[in-house]
Design an enzyme around this catalytic site. Structure first.
Site, PDB file in Angstrom:
ATOM      1  CD  GLU A 109      40.899  51.993  40.208  1.00 51.53           C
ATOM      2  OE1 GLU A 109      40.408  51.023  40.829  1.00 51.53           O
ATOM      3  OE2 GLU A 109      41.056  53.113  40.705  1.00 51.53           O
ATOM      4  CE  LYS A 167      32.424  45.783  38.227  1.00 46.24           C
ATOM      5  NZ  LYS A 167      32.253  44.384  38.677  1.00 46.24           N
ATOM      6  CG  ASP A 227      34.501  38.215  37.290  1.00 41.68           C
ATOM      7  OD1 ASP A 227      33.765  38.556  38.240  1.00 41.68           O
ATOM      8  OD2 ASP A 227      34.115  37.511  36.346  1.00 41.68           O
ATOM      9  CE1 TYR A 248      37.536  48.235  45.587  1.00 39.46           C
ATOM     10  CE2 TYR A 248      38.312  46.319  44.356  1.00 39.46           C
ATOM     11  CZ  TYR A 248      37.374  46.911  45.196  1.00 39.46           C
ATOM     12  OH  TYR A 248      36.306  46.197  45.622  1.00 39.46           O
ATOM     13  CE  LYS A 307      29.807  43.868  34.508  1.00 41.44           C
ATOM     14  NZ  LYS A 307      28.588  43.789  35.304  1.00 41.44           N
ATOM     15  CB  CYS A 315      33.779  10.249   6.688  1.00 34.06           C
ATOM     16  SG  CYS A 315      33.944  11.992   6.223  1.00 34.06           S
ATOM     17  CB  CYS A 374      33.915  11.170   1.804  1.00 30.38           C
ATOM     18  SG  CYS A 374      35.031  10.428   2.990  1.00 30.38           S
ATOM     19  CB  CYS A 393      37.441  11.129   7.540  1.00 32.83           C
ATOM     20  SG  CYS A 393      37.380  10.679   5.795  1.00 32.83           S
ATOM     21  CB  CYS A 410      37.528  13.073   2.708  1.00 36.17           C
ATOM     22  SG  CYS A 410      36.260  13.898   3.686  1.00 36.17           S
TER      23      CYS A 410
HETATM   24  S1  IVH Z   1      35.462  50.297  43.444  1.00 39.99           S
HETATM   25  C1  IVH Z   1      32.517  52.779  45.480  1.00 39.99           C
HETATM   26  N1  IVH Z   1      37.319  49.272  41.893  1.00 39.99           N
HETATM   27  O1  IVH Z   1      33.183  45.662  41.474  1.00 39.99           O
HETATM   28  C2  IVH Z   1      33.243  51.919  44.553  1.00 39.99           C
HETATM   29  N2  IVH Z   1      35.462  47.906  42.484  1.00 39.99           N
HETATM   30  O2  IVH Z   1      30.181  46.707  41.540  1.00 39.99           O
HETATM   31  C3  IVH Z   1      33.202  50.489  44.910  1.00 39.99           C
HETATM   32  N3  IVH Z   1      35.549  45.648  41.574  1.00 39.99           N
HETATM   33  O3  IVH Z   1      32.011  44.994  44.675  1.00 39.99           O
HETATM   34  C4  IVH Z   1      34.052  49.560  44.205  1.00 39.99           C
HETATM   35  N4  IVH Z   1      37.477  45.868  40.547  1.00 39.99           N
HETATM   36  O4  IVH Z   1      34.068  43.774  43.931  1.00 39.99           O
HETATM   37  C5  IVH Z   1      36.141  49.057  42.515  1.00 39.99           C
HETATM   38  N5  IVH Z   1      39.045  48.479  40.561  1.00 39.99           N
HETATM   39  C6  IVH Z   1      37.876  48.281  41.189  1.00 39.99           C
HETATM   40  C7  IVH Z   1      37.194  47.045  41.136  1.00 39.99           C
HETATM   41  C8  IVH Z   1      35.978  46.905  41.792  1.00 39.99           C
HETATM   42  C9  IVH Z   1      36.472  45.040  40.844  1.00 39.99           C
HETATM   43  C10 IVH Z   1      34.286  45.028  42.030  1.00 39.99           C
HETATM   44  C11 IVH Z   1      34.103  45.086  43.513  1.00 39.99           C
HETATM   45  C12 IVH Z   1      32.761  45.722  43.763  1.00 39.99           C
HETATM   46  C13 IVH Z   1      32.134  45.684  42.408  1.00 39.99           C
HETATM   47  C14 IVH Z   1      31.339  46.952  42.204  1.00 39.99           C
END
Ligand code: IVH
Length: 671
Positions: A114, A116, A118, A227, A316, A410, A413, A428, A434
């Site tokens: 999944e 992650k 932000d 999620y 990450k 410039c 040149c 320029c 140039c």
């Molecule tokens: S699962 C026990 N799934 O990442 C598992 N977290 O460091 C808990 N996050 O605070 C989180 N996408 O804000 C999970 N697909 C995803 C996620 C996700 C983003 C963030 C979430 C959590 C942090 C975990």
């Protein structure tokens, strides 16, 4: 009578809810926006006339009218945990080995992969299908009650869809985020009004959820992907993470369309590689991938260590932002003479590479960001985009250098620098006299998307110009082998390779040739449009401004740039010489007419292809007359799905669009 109004209201609410589901979860609007607005207005009218019939889960009741004094604490019944991190393939493999050791057996493990997201983690509680509480994560045990703000997010249902498996009380978790497009738009408006802008979408989302007045939150473009559902294995008969995500979707909760079920840590890695490449194209920021053991029984067996599950991990991406010092600010002269301010940095590792230069774009940006030599700055390198200075991080009270001034001469040149009215760019004035502009023109000419001279990189062009072996593009075709061999870091073999590559480049296409000339604002697309319109080079060289403007891609400015270019005797000479040294291309009639077997068909490419790159596949499909687009609709002829295809494949399935494999594609191209 009253019953019929009640029924009407219920029907409208159900209908609106169904449209919300189509729009937000399926990503397939069933009616135009105007129709939807009409339904909302009808409901609003009925409710205005019958205020007693208003319920909290009515779609009209998203935005409360009263600001809060403070957010109340919200205790989590099940703690909101964090995740362990891995940063490499080795660490990921070690994660899987730990799992197998712990399980004391060597079985194949499937994971959900999944993105992650932000943004900000939130917990939502639904009772009898109705949203009753929304909370932030806080310290994991207690967060803040932000129900009123959560209710304003349009893609969050106030009432879940009917479902046999729906328990009386259900807690779901997900990530609230601000889509990149919404973020850009919001910042553009703020900039126009002279208000403060947000640094990134994550901060913007956090700031938006922390508004005490929900009417402010309602104005922010927030969105969510869910999620997880707490205790799902106890409340339902669901046995895997993947199924629970499907269940969330059935309830009307949005799940990230990129989520996939993958085998073993190798499956995880290929998902990671693929999404890392596509990261910049997604409309939301992600900072990695989360892998979760799919089988809920295994999850239970693995359990937790301190505050993180043993069955999940975050992989990450390399950080895209880093802090470093600006040592100097220099001005680089580009192909068109534009002077770009560049920050020379203390080298810093960011976005997976060491960076020592970052662009400041133009003088307006330098002034707006007020970046000076000696400042500490945040720099950002996103994907393949040129690293840029985001902003300064200043220590209060610290002495700073003077503001940067635009140069009047410039730096290459020494010719005069000019600024055209209402352009942010300074240039320029020397044109091809140039050396920097000459080098720029040659680099552009030989680049991959232009004449594609393999091995002739920027450094070598600099060297060739500095050593006075060439001064213009046509000189490339009269290079002397001995002189190249004598250059520093060159040898007989590299010299031969270079000459062969130059020879090879003479066989080109008309669009490439036009593009390689470096006419201002004539990019690849415009060059292709010009090549399509004109039967041959002479026709293009004799074109009038009016005729040029008849072409779809060409407006008055571009037409003016083209005529100004072809009117210059010097440019005519260069073109003549290029043709004289033997640059040729196939006449288009023969290319176009013979093979138009895919005319009228539209394809979408998704996932990663093995044999062909996506751009190559696109080029070949287009050569056969097909259209290639990026989004799937009912009009799509077929979706060509490579490995790890995600949302587009799902959408194709949902719409009943034909799906082809890479093998099918290769057959299609041969036919
Ligand atoms: S699962 C026990 N799934 O990442 C598992 N977290 O460091 C808990 N996050 O605070 C989180 N996408 O804000 C999970 N697909 C995803 C996620 C996700 C983003 C963030 C979430 C959590 C942090 C975990």
């Amino acid at each position: 009578m009253a019953i019929s109004v009640q029924n009407k209201i219920k029907k409208l609410r159900d209908e609106i809810q169904q449209h919300n589901y189509s729009y937000y979860v399926l990503d397939e609007p069933a009616i135009p926006d105007a129709e939807y607005d009409k339904l909302m207005r009808s409901l609003q009218k009925l409710e205005d006339a019958n205020p007693k019939l208003i319920t909290a889960d009515s779609p009209t009741q998203r935005v409360g009218a009263v600001p809060l004094d403070t957010f109340l604490p919200a205790k989590h019944e099940v703690p909101m945990l964090s995740l362990g991190n891995v940063f490499s393939a080795e660490e990921l493999e070690a994660f899987e080995i730990r799992i197998k050791d712990r399980l004391k057996r060597d079985i194949n493990i499937d994971y959900t992969a999944e993105p992650k997201l932000d943004g900000l983690a939130v917990s939502l509680i639904y009772e009898k299908g109705v949203l009753v509480r929304g909370a932030t994560r806080g310290d994991g045990l207690t967060g803040e009650d932000i129900t009123e703000n959560i209710r304003t997010i349009k893609s969050i249902p106030l009432r879940l869809r009917k479902n046999k498996k729906l328990p009386d009380r259900l807690e779901v978790r997900g990530e609230v985020f601000m889509p990149k497009k919404g973020f850009e738009k919001m910042n553009a408006i703020a900039r126009k009004k002279g208000e403060k802008t947000f640094v990134n979408p994550r901060n913007a989302a956090a700031g938006s959820l922390r508004q005490l007045d929900p009417r402010n939150t309602a104005k922010r473009p927030l969105d969510i992907y869910f999620y997880s559902a707490t205790n799902i294995e106890k409340l339902t008969k669901i046995t895997s993470q993947y199924e629970s995500l499907q269940f969330l979707k059935e309830l009307g909760l949005k799940v990230c369309p990129e989520v996939a079920l993958v085998p073993g840590y190798r499956g995880c890695l290929s998902f990671y590689e693929d999404i890392l490449k596509r990261r910049d194209k997604l409309d939301y920021e992600i900072d990695g991938v989360v892998y979760k053991v799919n089988d809920l029984v295994l999850q239970k067996e693995l359990g937790f260590v301190s505050r993180a599950p043993r069955w999940a991990v975050a992989h990450k991406f390399p950080a895209q932002e880093a802090v470093t010092k600006v040592n100097r600010i220099e001005f680089q002269v580009g192909r068109t003479g534009a002077l770009t301010p560049v920050a020379k940095l203390d080298p810093v590792f960011v976005g997976g590479v060491t960076v020592s230069n970052a662009t400041l774009h133009n003088m307006d940006e330098v002034q707006r960001k007020d970046v000076r030599e000696g400042d500490k700055v945040i720099i950002r390198r996103a994907g393949d985009v040129i690293p840029e200075v985001v902003k300064t991080v200043l220590k209060p009270g610290k002495q700073r250098n003077k503001s940067v001034r635009a140069p009047v001469k410039c730096p290459v040149c020494d010719s005069e620098v000019v600024r055209i009215d209402d352009e942010a760019i300074i240039r320029c004035s020397a044109g091809l006299f140039c050396p920097a502009q000459r080098k720029g023109a040659i680099k552009h000419f030989s680049s991959r998307t232009a004449m594609d001279i393999e091995g002739l990189g920027d450094k070598l062009v600099d060297q060739l110009v500095d050593e006075e072996l060439i001064s213009s593009v046509q000189d490339l075709f009269n290079l002397d082998k001995e002189k190249i061999t004598a250059l520093e870091r060159m040898g007989e073999k590299s010299a031969t390779n270079l000459l062969n590559a130059i020879e090879k480049s003479k066989n080109t296409t008309f669009p490439r040739f036009i593009y390689s000339l470096g006419i201002r604002e004539v990019g690849e697309a415009t060059a292709t449009a010009l090549a399509d319109h004109f039967s041959d080079l002479n026709a293009l060289l004799n074109a009038t401004n009016e005729e040029l403007q008849e072409i779809n891609d060409v407006g008055p400015v571009v037409a003016e740039n083209i005529t100004a270019f072809i009117d210059q005797a010097h440019n005519r000479e260069v073109i003549d010489e290029l043709i004289n040294v033997g640059i040729v291309w196939k006449k288009k009639a023969s290319v176009n007419k013979e093979n138009n077997s895919l005319a009228g068909n539209t394809y979408v490419l998704t996932g990663s292809l093995e044999k062909l790159s996506r751009p190559k596949a696109t080029e070949q499909l287009k050569q056969l007359g097909a259209k290639v687009t990026s989004s799937v609709s009912k009009k799509t002829t077929a979706v060509i799905a490579g490995a790890n295809a995600g949302s587009k494949l799902n959408k194709a399935e949902a719409l009943g669009v034909k799906i082809l494999s890479e093998k099918d594609l290769l057959k299609l191209l041969k036919s």
